[in-house]
Enzyme design. Structure first.
Site, PDB file in Angstrom:
ATOM      1  N   PRO A  11       0.791  -1.235   0.000  1.00 16.93           N
ATOM      2  CG  PRO A  11      -0.935  -1.585   1.526  1.00 16.93           C
ATOM      3  CD  PRO A  11       0.372  -2.168   1.045  1.00 16.93           C
ATOM      4  CG  ASN A  12      -0.243   4.573   1.125  1.00 14.42           C
ATOM      5  OD1 ASN A  12      -1.063   5.278   0.527  1.00 14.42           O
ATOM      6  ND2 ASN A  12      -0.496   4.060   2.322  1.00 14.42           N
ATOM      7  NE  ARG A  19       1.721  13.353  -0.628  1.00 16.92           N
ATOM      8  CZ  ARG A  19       0.461  13.062  -0.258  1.00 16.92           C
ATOM      9  NH1 ARG A  19      -0.306  12.393  -1.079  1.00 16.92           N
ATOM     10  NH2 ARG A  19       0.019  13.430   0.920  1.00 16.92           N
ATOM     11  CE1 TYR A  24       7.661   7.267   3.365  1.00 19.92           C
ATOM     12  CE2 TYR A  24       8.893   5.224   3.319  1.00 19.92           C
ATOM     13  CZ  TYR A  24       7.960   6.039   3.908  1.00 19.92           C
ATOM     14  OH  TYR A  24       7.314   5.626   5.052  1.00 19.92           O
ATOM     15  CG  ASN A  92       8.535  -1.789   0.756  1.00 18.71           C
ATOM     16  OD1 ASN A  92       7.852  -1.882   1.783  1.00 18.71           O
ATOM     17  ND2 ASN A  92       9.243  -0.723   0.450  1.00 18.71           N
ATOM     18  CB  ALA A  95       1.158   0.398   6.335  1.00 18.48           C
ATOM     19  CD  GLU A 116      10.448  -7.421   6.450  1.00 21.60           C
ATOM     20  OE1 GLU A 116      10.746  -8.533   6.948  1.00 21.60           O
ATOM     21  OE2 GLU A 116       9.965  -6.492   7.122  1.00 21.60           O
ATOM     22  CG  HIS A 118      10.982  -2.273   5.387  1.00 21.40           C
ATOM     23  ND1 HIS A 118       9.622  -2.251   5.183  1.00 21.40           N
ATOM     24  CD2 HIS A 118      11.246  -3.443   6.017  1.00 21.40           C
ATOM     25  CE1 HIS A 118       9.093  -3.334   5.682  1.00 21.40           C
ATOM     26  NE2 HIS A 118      10.048  -4.089   6.182  1.00 21.40           N
ATOM     27  NE  ARG A 125       9.573   6.147   9.082  1.00 18.50           N
ATOM     28  CZ  ARG A 125       8.702   6.068   8.076  1.00 18.50           C
ATOM     29  NH1 ARG A 125       8.787   5.060   7.194  1.00 18.50           N
ATOM     30  NH2 ARG A 125       7.757   6.970   7.942  1.00 18.50           N
TER      31      ARG A 125
END
Ligand SMILES: O=C(O)[C@]1(O)C=C(c2cccc(Sc3ccccc3)c2)[C@@H](O)[C@H](O)C1
Length: 167
Positions: A11-12, A19, A24, A92, A95, A116, A118, A125
């Site tokens: 997602p996103n 953004r 990112y 990735n 969330a 995995e 990120h 974070r």
């Protein structure tokens, strides 16, 4: 049998590069996917990409990688087309990393090794981002290296595929 890597973004991540570039970076998902495809090809390995904002669609795609799920075989009884085997998944989850037992279960269920990734360092974070439902079962985890994390993950995955092929 053509072996391939499946790159999944959650997602996103369709907004990558557009953004929050301070977290990112400015590289778009399309650029990440193109780079990954080219990198895999340099190893003689196909790479397929998938991005969804929906947990169930990601679960379906993971199942499909093992030849299961709704798109696995033609409904008319015709022989399923020979699909290149997915040998490694690079994911990735966005969330969903922190929330989805369903994605964890799907990855464990298909028994395909996964890496995995990120872009950010999730351990530096917000506390809710510090835990991953996937990391303890991942073949490898890359985080905090920006989009280079995808490069490192695809390199690892391509070498795994070639080792499978005895190359
Ligand atoms: O660092 C990552 O790659 C990560 O997997 C990626 C994430 C991510 C992915 C895309 C967007 C956002 S936040 C956002 C949402 C909408 C617009 C801009 C940014 C976070 C986070 O949810 C994860 O905690 C960490």
């Amino acid at each position: 049998m053509t072996r391939r890597i499946l790159l999944i973004n959650g997602p996103n991540l369709n907004l990558l590069g557009r953004r929050e570039p301070h977290i990112y970076g400015k590289t778009t998902l399309a650029e990440v996917e193109e780079q990954a495809r080219s990198q895999a090809a340099s190893h003689g390995v196909e790479l397929e990409t998938f991005q969804s904002n929906h947990e169930g669609a990601i679960v379906d795609r993971i199942q499909e990688a093992a030849g299961w799920g709704p798109n696995a075989a033609p409904k008319d009884g015709a022989a399923a087309q020979e699909q290149p085997k997915v040998s490694v998944i690079v994911i990735n989850p966005g969330a969903l990393t922190h929330t989805s037992v369903a994605v964890r279960d799907a990855l464990l269920g298909v028994d395909i090794p996964f890496v995995e990734v990120h872009v950010s360092n999730i351990h530096a974070r917000e506390p809710f981002r510090n835990h991953s439902h996937l990391s303890d079962k991942a073949a490898a985890v890359v985080c905090g290296m920006g989009v280079y994390g995808y490069t490192a993950a695809v390199e690892f995955a391509a070498r795994h595929v070639r080792a499978e092929d005895g190359k």
